[in-house]
Design an enzyme around this catalytic site. Structure first.
Site: not given
Ligand code: NAI
Length: 334
Positions: A155, A232-234, A258, A263, A295, A298
């Site tokens: 993302i 928009t992460s958690r 988001d 939540e 949220h 997605f």
């Molecule tokens: P991903 O696994 O592809 O990328 C996560 C990145 O965060 C990785 O590059 C990892 O090295 C990095 N990371 C790990 N620990 C870290 C730290 N301490 N500081 C900085 N970076 C760190 O995951 P993706 O698909 O990009 O999703 C990211 C997050 O978005 C998910 O974990 C999920 O919580 C959230 N998400 C939210 C959605 C929504 O509807 N708002 C939908 C899908 C995901």
């Protein structure tokens, strides 16, 4: 297989039923959120399909194992709601949908940024009310602004690619550097440098022990005065109690969320006739420069189709061979 689908909304029924058109699985939908109180509802189901706010702690996993569940199929990417060591202890395999469409979340992130910047949410209401004053609607150009991206996985990379097109200067922090991001012009810096130099800070890291409350009062005060903070992460990546004070003092100039720490008690349900008991959340809603969505990052047709298809493929493979693709194991916690 017989699958209990927890926290099921109308759109889950629609997309999962479409992905199961051949009738390979028996889908049983439960609106209930999975928790210690509700776990008996899914007794006897070998597969439980769960979503972001279903509780899969040690107690729930132990009960699921005792009730005969062998697979938890998450229909989401994040797995912070699962006690992974407990799942292993009780012999429950866990699978997820690691990448269904990072662009859906990335585009929603940019929607939050643009809305807060150009205040289209406020303009919409004003114009409908016959108020054509521009007072308070002043925005800024994204071109030339510095955006700090925390987490440059799927993302974060998609956000970088979009904002590159806007002409932003891109900084990033991630323990693992992404070569594609570097090729888009992203410069990796320390967290302190990112906080110091960014006009916009956007969060795309997973929630885990290292990132829980990564953004607290101390981190916020390392950011520029008037910073735009987007999550928009958690929710748990931000200490939400630190936000109101920083908004009151003007240190945070714009806040787009988001996701929200608590939540689980709020999102994905219609509470419009109830008094919301979460005072921190209610306080955030009083600020004119705060935009919260429930949220929905997605929530696009493309992502919903991909989620449903991958979720059922994960389950089909397990049913056929006992193998797991997209498995959540302890290795992912490191
Ligand atoms: P991903 O696994 O592809 O990328 C996560 C990145 O965060 C990785 O590059 C990892 O090295 C990095 N990371 C790990 N620990 C870290 C730290 N301490 N500081 C900085 N970076 C760190 O995951 P993706 O698909 O990009 O999703 C990211 C997050 O978005 C998910 O974990 C999920 O919580 C959230 N998400 C939210 C959605 C929504 O509807 N708002 C939908 C899908 C995901």
């Amino acid at each position: 297989m017989k699958i209990a689908i927890c926290s099921a909304q109308a759109h889950d029924r629609h997309f999962l039923a479409a992905a199961n058109a051949a009738g390979e699985h028996e889908l049983v939908f439960f609106e209930t959120r999975l928790s210690a109180e509700s776990v008996q509802v899914v007794a006897g189901f070998p597969v439980v399909c769960a979503f972001v706010n279903d509780v899969l702690d040690a107690a729930v996993l132990q009960a699921l194992a005792q009730q005969g569940t062998r697979l938890v199929a998450l229909r989401c990417a994040g797995f912070n709601n699962v006690d992974v060591p407990a799942a292993e202890k009780y012999g429950i395999r866990v699978v997820r949908v690691p990448a269904y469409s990072p662009h859906s979340v990335a585009e929603h992130t940019v929607a939050l940024i643009l809305t807060l910047d150009r205040k289209t949410h406020r303009a919409y209401n004003r114009v409908r009310d016959g108020n054509f004053s521009l007072d308070g609607l002043l925005g800024f150009e994204l071109r030339g602004r510095t955006v700090g991206i925390i987490g440059t996985g799927r993302i974060g990379q998609a956000v970088a690619e979009i904002l590159h097109g806007f002409g932003c200067r891109l900084l990033a922090y991630d323990p693992v550097q992404n070569e594609a991001c570097k090729a888009t012009g992203v410069s990796y810096v320390t967290l302190d440098e990112l906080y110091r130099d960014s006009d916009i800070v956007t969060l795309h890291c997973p929630l885990n022990k290292q990132t829980h409350h990564l953004i607290d009062a101390v981190a916020i005060h390392k950011m520029k005065r008037g910073v735009m903070l987007i999550n928009t992460s958690r929710g748990g990546v931000i200490d939400s109690k630190a936000l109101a004070a920083a908004l009151k003092s003007g240190h945070i100039g714009y806040l787009g969320l988001d996701v929200y720490e608590q939540e689980g008690d709020l999102f994905f349900q219609d509470l419009s006739n109830r008094v919301i008991q979460d005072d921190v959340f209610e306080r955030l809603l009083t600020f004119p420069n705060v935009l919260i969505t429930g949220h929905q990052g997605f929530f696009t047709e493309e992502a919903m189709r991909n989620i449903a298809q991958t979720t059922l493929e994960n389950i089909s493979l397990f049913a056929r061979s006992g193998q797991c693709r997209n498995e959540v194991t302890r290795d992912l916690l490191r």
